[in-house]
Design an enzyme around this catalytic site. Structure first.
Site, PDB file in Angstrom:
ATOM      1  N   LYS A 145      29.159  37.303 -19.486  1.00 57.72           N
ATOM      2  CA  LYS A 145      27.762  37.732 -19.623  1.00 57.72           C
ATOM      3  C   LYS A 145      27.316  37.641 -21.078  1.00 57.72           C
ATOM      4  O   LYS A 145      28.085  37.961 -21.996  1.00 57.72           O
ATOM      5  CB  LYS A 145      27.642  39.174 -19.118  1.00 57.72           C
ATOM      6  CG  LYS A 145      26.222  39.707 -19.012  1.00 57.72           C
ATOM      7  CD  LYS A 145      26.202  41.105 -18.380  1.00 57.72           C
ATOM      8  CE  LYS A 145      24.784  41.599 -18.133  1.00 57.72           C
ATOM      9  NZ  LYS A 145      24.766  42.926 -17.460  1.00 57.72           N
TER      10      LYS A 145
ATOM     11  N   SER B 213      21.676  43.296 -13.289  1.00 60.45           N
ATOM     12  CA  SER B 213      21.290  42.386 -14.356  1.00 60.45           C
ATOM     13  C   SER B 213      22.287  41.252 -14.600  1.00 60.45           C
ATOM     14  O   SER B 213      21.914  40.246 -15.199  1.00 60.45           O
ATOM     15  CB  SER B 213      21.112  43.175 -15.655  1.00 60.45           C
ATOM     16  OG  SER B 213      22.356  43.697 -16.099  1.00 60.45           O
TER      17      SER B 213
ATOM     18  N   SER C 124      24.630  46.942 -12.297  1.00 56.78           N
ATOM     19  CA  SER C 124      24.503  45.524 -12.651  1.00 56.78           C
ATOM     20  C   SER C 124      25.707  44.634 -12.376  1.00 56.78           C
ATOM     21  O   SER C 124      25.606  43.417 -12.529  1.00 56.78           O
ATOM     22  CB  SER C 124      24.121  45.383 -14.115  1.00 56.78           C
ATOM     23  OG  SER C 124      22.755  45.651 -14.238  1.00 56.78           O
TER      24      SER C 124
HETATM   25  N1  GLN Z   1      19.127  47.601 -12.418  1.00 56.78           N
HETATM   26  C1  GLN Z   1      19.426  48.713 -13.256  1.00 56.78           C
HETATM   27  C2  GLN Z   1      18.444  48.760 -14.398  1.00 56.78           C
HETATM   28  O1  GLN Z   1      17.547  48.008 -14.399  1.00 56.78           O
HETATM   29  C3  GLN Z   1      20.828  48.642 -13.740  1.00 56.78           C
HETATM   30  C4  GLN Z   1      21.025  47.774 -14.918  1.00 56.78           C
HETATM   31  C5  GLN Z   1      22.428  47.720 -15.369  1.00 56.78           C
HETATM   32  O2  GLN Z   1      23.345  48.207 -14.714  1.00 56.78           O
HETATM   33  N2  GLN Z   1      22.617  47.132 -16.539  1.00 56.78           N
HETATM   34  O3  GLN Z   1      18.567  49.563 -15.280  1.00 56.78           O
END
Ligand code: GLN
Length: 461
Positions: free
Chosen positions: A58, A133, A157
């Site tokens: 990532k 994400s 995410s």
């Molecule tokens: N979808 C969640 C957010 O928008 C989680 C994001 C994440 O785990 N980095 O914060």
């Protein structure tokens, strides 16, 4: 044999048995990247000189010599002078970074669409989102563009994109893996973890990346050790908790109704219920548990996460890392403003302190539930992958899609997402949550279920 179909465990064995060389392995994956990445946009940067076991990383995780942009324009060309601790651990095991994956900017999002460099597409259907994400890491593993990948999980995410792309994703317990070198989003929640093609692979990668690190004071010393599965192809003696709140049909809703904005999609519900039945057939004892404060999860998360975001992202001030703050996308700006508000002196007690208290209640719910069971199961995402563009103009709707993953993040416990079936021809993931630092049990249970289900489908590209 198709080299790129192999799991990590199978790849290691084939390399050892001399079935192919590391050069052939990298060539096979690079060819697939060149063929499919232009359409999928899973990788933002490709390392043509990869010479070990190819892993996608990532873009939030620092790699010396390769860009670590967080998919943001503000640090678009940032090339860190060092590796994150997890990267050094992987290199010691013969892994190489084959590319940096796409993601929502600074890990903020649930669909991959918040990337400053265009959305990633879901390999199962390129009109759908891959989740987020860690969108690119999930899509790259699903499309066999790398043997495994690393992502980060702050509120889901890793687990959610794994579910939407039909791969295995593991969020380790908070502190199990060093966060040193991962660009911080919300420091009390962030964890690095693997995306893999099998549960056994997730176990192996966790062993590689876990353990203490003097550069991250939250990283606990105890390293996760791969041991052989104590369960003998069945789930006898395992108590599986099913939270009653997870399957509640929202008031006023008929069972026949196909979809409901905030509830659990009925197609997903069916797949999850079938997999719970399967666990029962395998010998597990199913027990009802209650997580009454789950309903406050999203509200609590968006206060705590945003507060930590507003503090962590202050370092991108245009001086230390260059760039200019106008280059932040809408979502980081939204969260910096929200967090700054929640922390401001007039509101701190009403918002931040209150959220911190309810976070403790959520953690206590899990402690209580785990007195009755060994693992807790439920959905990862209330729906399968949705259409690109469908929720992008409605942040609140997007936030609601994280309802099932956020509580475990707030409690710091480990969670596994694994493919258990399909709804509307799109993958559905089951979430298996465990006690703090008990990744072993969720991996053991997941592995038995994986074997029993024997899902072999791959996206048709
Ligand atoms: N979808 C969640 C957010 O928008 C989680 C994001 C994440 O785990 N980095 O914060």
């Amino acid at each position: 044999m198709n080299i790129t179909d192999l799991t990590l465990v199978e790849t290691i064995k084939a390399l050892k048995d001399g079935e192919f060389s590391k050069e052939e392995l990298n060539k096979a994956y690079l060819e697939r990247i060149e063929k499919y990445n232009p359409e999928l946009n899973a990788f933002l940067e490709i390392n043509k000189f990869s010479s070990g076991i190819p892993a996608g990383i990532k873009s939030l995780i620092s790699t010396g010599g390769l860009k670590t942009s967080a998919a943001s324009k503000i640090i678009e060309n940032y090339d860190p002078p060092y590796n994150a601790s997890v990267i050094n651990n992987l290199i010691q095991q013969g892994v190489s970074v084959s590319g940096k994956t796409n993601q929502d900017e600074f890990a903020m999002g649930s669909s991959g669409e918040n990337s400053a460099f265009g959305p990633t597409k879901n390999p199962w259907d390129i009109n759908k989102v891959p989740g987020g994400s860690s969108s690119g890491s999930a899509a790259a593993v699903a499309a066999d563009l790398c043997v495994f990948a690393l992502g980060t999980d702050t509120g889901g995410s890793i687990r959610q994109p794994a579910s939407l792309c039909g791969v295995v994703g593991l969020k380790p317990s908070y502190g199990r893996v060093s966060r040193y070198g991962a660009i911080a989003m919300a420091s009390s929640l962030d964890q690095i973890g693997p995306f893999t093609k099998s549960v056994a692979d997730a176990r192996l990668v966790l062993e590689w990346i876990s353990g203490g690190d003097h550069r991250d004071s939250n990283a606990v010393e105890s390293k996760f050790q791969v041991t052989s599965n104590k369960l003998q192809n069945n789930l006898k003696g395992v108590k599986v908790g099913v939270p009653k709140e997870y399957f509640a049909v929202p008031a006023g809703r008929q069972e026949e109704e196909e979809e409901e904005e905030e509830g659990l999609d009925l197609g997903v519900k069916k797949v999850i219920e079938d997999s719970i039945k399967k666990m029962e057939e395998l010998g597990a004892e199913i027990v009802e548990v209650s997580l009454p404060n789950t309903k406050y999860g999203i509200a609590v998360y968006y206060i705590i996460m945003a507060s930590e975001v507003s503090s962590n992202l202050a370092r991108f001030d245009g001086i230390r890392f260059g760039g200019s703050r106008d280059l932040f996308g809408d979502e980081p700006k939204r969260r910096i403003m929200l967090g700054t508000f929640a922390l401001s002196s007039g509101y701190f007690d009403d918002y931040f302190i209150k959220a911190a208290k309810v976070r403790t209640l959520i953690k206590q719910d899990f402690d209580k539930a785990f007195e009755k069971c060994d693992v807790i199961v439920g959905p990862v995402s209330p729906t399968v992958a949705w259409n690109l563009g469908e929720k992008i103009d409605d942040p609140l709707k997007m936030y609601l899609s994280d309802a099932y993953t956020i509580p475990a993040s707030l409690a710091g416990i480990p969670g596994l997402s694994m493919p258990v079936g399909f709804s509307d021809d799109l993958p559905v993931g089951l979430q298996i949550l465990g006690k703090y630092m008990d990744e072993e049990t969720i991996l053991n249970v997941g592995e038995v279920l994986e074997m029993a289900l024997g899902i072999k489908d791959k996206p048709r590209l």
